[in-house]
Scaffold this motif. Structure first.
Motif, short mmCIF file in Angstrom:
data_model
loop_
_atom_site.label_atom_id
_atom_site.label_comp_id
_atom_site.label_asym_id
_atom_site.label_seq_id
_atom_site.Cartn_x
_atom_site.Cartn_y
_atom_site.Cartn_z
N HIS A 281 -22.35 -14.84 3.68
CA HIS A 281 -21.75 -15.93 2.92
C HIS A 281 -22.53 -17.22 3.17
CE1 HIS A 281 -18.03 -14.54 1.03
NE2 HIS A 281 -17.78 -13.80 2.10
N SER A 282 -22.35 -18.20 2.28
CA SER A 282 -22.93 -19.51 2.51
C SER A 282 -21.95 -20.39 3.28
CB SER A 282 -23.32 -20.16 1.19
OG SER A 282 -24.10 -21.32 1.42
N TYR A 283 -22.47 -21.51 3.80
CA TYR A 283 -21.62 -22.47 4.50
C TYR A 283 -21.89 -23.86 3.94
CZ TYR A 283 -25.84 -22.92 7.40
OH TYR A 283 -27.13 -23.09 7.84
N ALA A 284 -21.02 -24.79 4.26
CA ALA A 284 -20.97 -26.09 3.56
C ALA A 284 -22.30 -26.81 3.55
CB ALA A 284 -19.89 -26.96 4.20
N GLU A 285 -22.88 -27.02 4.72
CA GLU A 285 -24.12 -27.79 4.79
C GLU A 285 -25.24 -27.13 3.99
OE1 GLU A 285 -26.27 -30.01 8.38
OE2 GLU A 285 -26.48 -27.81 8.51
N LYS A 286 -25.39 -25.82 4.12
CA LYS A 286 -26.48 -25.12 3.44
C LYS A 286 -26.29 -25.16 1.93
CE LYS A 286 -29.39 -23.53 5.33
NZ LYS A 286 -30.74 -24.09 5.66
N SER A 287 -25.06 -25.00 1.45
CA SER A 287 -24.81 -25.08 0.01
C SER A 287 -25.10 -26.48 -0.52
CB SER A 287 -23.37 -24.69 -0.31
OG SER A 287 -23.17 -23.30 -0.12
N GLN B 223 -9.15 -28.71 7.41
CA GLN B 223 -10.46 -28.07 7.57
C GLN B 223 -11.22 -27.99 6.25
OE1 GLN B 223 -8.60 -24.64 9.48
NE2 GLN B 223 -9.96 -24.90 11.25
N ILE B 224 -10.49 -27.82 5.16
CA ILE B 224 -11.13 -27.81 3.84
C ILE B 224 -11.72 -29.19 3.54
CG2 ILE B 224 -10.75 -27.61 1.35
CD1 ILE B 224 -10.78 -24.94 2.82
N ASN B 225 -11.01 -30.24 3.89
CA ASN B 225 -11.54 -31.59 3.71
C ASN B 225 -12.80 -31.79 4.55
OD1 ASN B 225 -9.56 -32.39 1.89
ND2 ASN B 225 -8.20 -33.17 3.48
N GLN B 226 -12.78 -31.25 5.77
CA GLN B 226 -13.96 -31.32 6.62
C GLN B 226 -15.14 -30.58 5.97
OE1 GLN B 226 -13.42 -29.54 10.55
NE2 GLN B 226 -15.62 -29.09 10.70
N LEU B 227 -14.85 -29.41 5.41
CA LEU B 227 -15.89 -28.62 4.75
C LEU B 227 -16.51 -29.40 3.59
CD1 LEU B 227 -15.58 -24.84 3.84
CD2 LEU B 227 -16.49 -26.46 2.20
N LYS B 228 -15.67 -30.02 2.78
CA LYS B 228 -16.17 -30.79 1.64
C LYS B 228 -17.01 -31.98 2.10
CE LYS B 228 -12.38 -29.56 -1.51
NZ LYS B 228 -11.21 -30.07 -2.27
N GLU B 229 -16.56 -32.64 3.17
CA GLU B 229 -17.34 -33.76 3.71
C GLU B 229 -18.71 -33.29 4.18
OE1 GLU B 229 -14.97 -35.47 6.76
OE2 GLU B 229 -13.47 -36.30 5.37
N GLU B 230 -18.76 -32.13 4.83
CA GLU B 230 -20.04 -31.58 5.30
C GLU B 230 -20.95 -31.24 4.11
OE1 GLU B 230 -18.34 -29.53 9.43
OE2 GLU B 230 -18.73 -28.30 7.66
N PHE B 231 -20.36 -30.71 3.07
CA PHE B 231 -21.13 -30.36 1.87
C PHE B 231 -21.75 -31.60 1.24
CE2 PHE B 231 -21.42 -29.99 -2.73
CZ PHE B 231 -22.10 -28.79 -2.91
N TYR B 232 -20.94 -32.61 0.96
CA TYR B 232 -21.45 -33.80 0.26
C TYR B 232 -22.37 -34.64 1.15
CZ TYR B 232 -18.46 -32.77 -3.70
OH TYR B 232 -17.88 -32.16 -4.80
N ARG B 233 -22.16 -34.62 2.46
CA ARG B 233 -23.07 -35.31 3.35
C ARG B 233 -24.46 -34.68 3.27
NH1 ARG B 233 -20.97 -34.06 8.12
NH2 ARG B 233 -19.29 -35.57 7.80
#
Length: 324
Positions: A277-283, A308-318
């Motif tokens: 699977h992919s993860y937030a930062e890599k996507s 945790q979902i909010n954390q994931l989204k923050e990691e993605f957009y960062r």
């Protein structure tokens, strides 16, 4: 020549955070709906299901295909052809789901399912299924850059690795050529069609006749406007590998909107590698490298709570907004 753009596609995630992924794509001034993956989705209405023209399945893990029975339930009797696109093996899997029920009261032409099974890149095998026997009839093998197209848009596909083949899809509106007569004193006529033809076929020196006067096509191109098409990418489960990322960057380069799987938070990267699977930062990084204008992380592990979902989204957009 001036270029202008309007939004055409509306993309809606029909599943809640606690449900399995399902995404509905609609477009302006268009009768039909298009569904990407068939996870459990309480937001999907009966009318929306009945108006589905084509389904685009990434793969048939249970969380992406479990709601297919509801699609069948509400489409039987619509008396038209519905297209199903997916990876190798999906034709028999669709047939198996249909054969799980009794159909003695169903008319033969109540629906036709046309399954397009992607075996290799830019090639798919076509099958048909009809009630009540649901016999799998092989039709043809098609080599084409697009797995689906109509008069308004086309859908291309790329095969990714999730320890099994999965399919990512890109919806692209066709460009439209418009004439702006306010830039000249010409009246409309057959010459407009001739000019558009010359532009679309790059025949710069074609002669265009307007009021008995001759013009070179390229000298009139300033009257044309290119109405650029909208584009939407749907990228579901994929391993965070260089091979997958190279394919994504190439296929979805400059895509307007992309919904991309971001299954894990960064601290669970090892789970992502283990489970393909992919993860937030890599996507987020791969979306930035593809120069996507509007990336949207979707399809999160159901083990996460809202915080945790909010954390994931923050990691993605960062990761998406960071500079190289």
């Amino acid at each position: 020549m001036k270029s202008r753009k309007r939004n055409m596609f509306t993309t809606t995630v029909k599943s809640t955070q606690e449900e399995d992924i399902s995404i509905l794509i609609q477009k302006d001034n268009h009768t039909w709906n298009y569904l990407c993956d068939c996870g459990e989705a309480s937001g999907l209405t009966i009318k929306e299901i009945q108006n589905i023209k084509a389904l685009f399945i990434s793969h048939t893990h249970i969380d992406h295909f479990i709601n297919f029975d509801s699609i069948i339930r509400h489409q039987i009797g619509i008396e038209r052809r519905v297209i199903i696109c997916g990876p190798i093996g999906i034709a028999k899997q669709v047939q198996a789901r249909l054969l799980g029920y009794t159909w003695n009261l169903i008319e033969e032409k109540s629906i036709i399912y046309e399954v397009r099974e992607l075996n290799v890149q830019n090639e798919y095998e076509v099958f048909e299924l009809q009630p009540p026997l649901w016999k799998l009839e092989k039709q043809e093998i098609v080599t084409n850059d697009f797995v689906f197209k109509n008069e308004d848009f086309q859908v291309s596909a790329v095969l990714l690795d999730h320890k099994i083949p999965t399919v990512a899809y890109k919806f692209e509106e066709k460009e439209k050529i418009k004439i702006n007569l306010s830039k000249a004193d010409f009246k409309p006529g057959k010459w407009v069609k001739d000019l558009k033809y010359a532009f679309e076929n790059k025949e710069l020196d074609n002669e265009i006749t307007i009021d008995e006067s001759l013009y070179r096509a390229k000298d009139l191109f300033y009257l044309l406007e290119v109405q650029k098409g909208d584009s939407v990418g749907i990228i579901m489960d994929h391993a965070p590998s260089k091979e997958n990322h190279d394919k994504i960057i190439s296929h979805f380069n400059f895509c307007e909107t992309v919904l991309i799987e971001s299954f894990y938070v960064n601290e669970d990267k090892e789970l992502a590698l283990k489970n393909f699977h992919s993860y937030a930062e890599k996507s987020g990084i791969v979306a930035r490298q593809a120069q996507v204008k509007n990336p949207i992380p979707v399809h999160f592990s159901r083990k996460y709570n809202a915080q945790q979902i909010n954390q994931l989204k923050e990691e993605f957009y960062r990761a998406f907004h960071q500079s190289e």
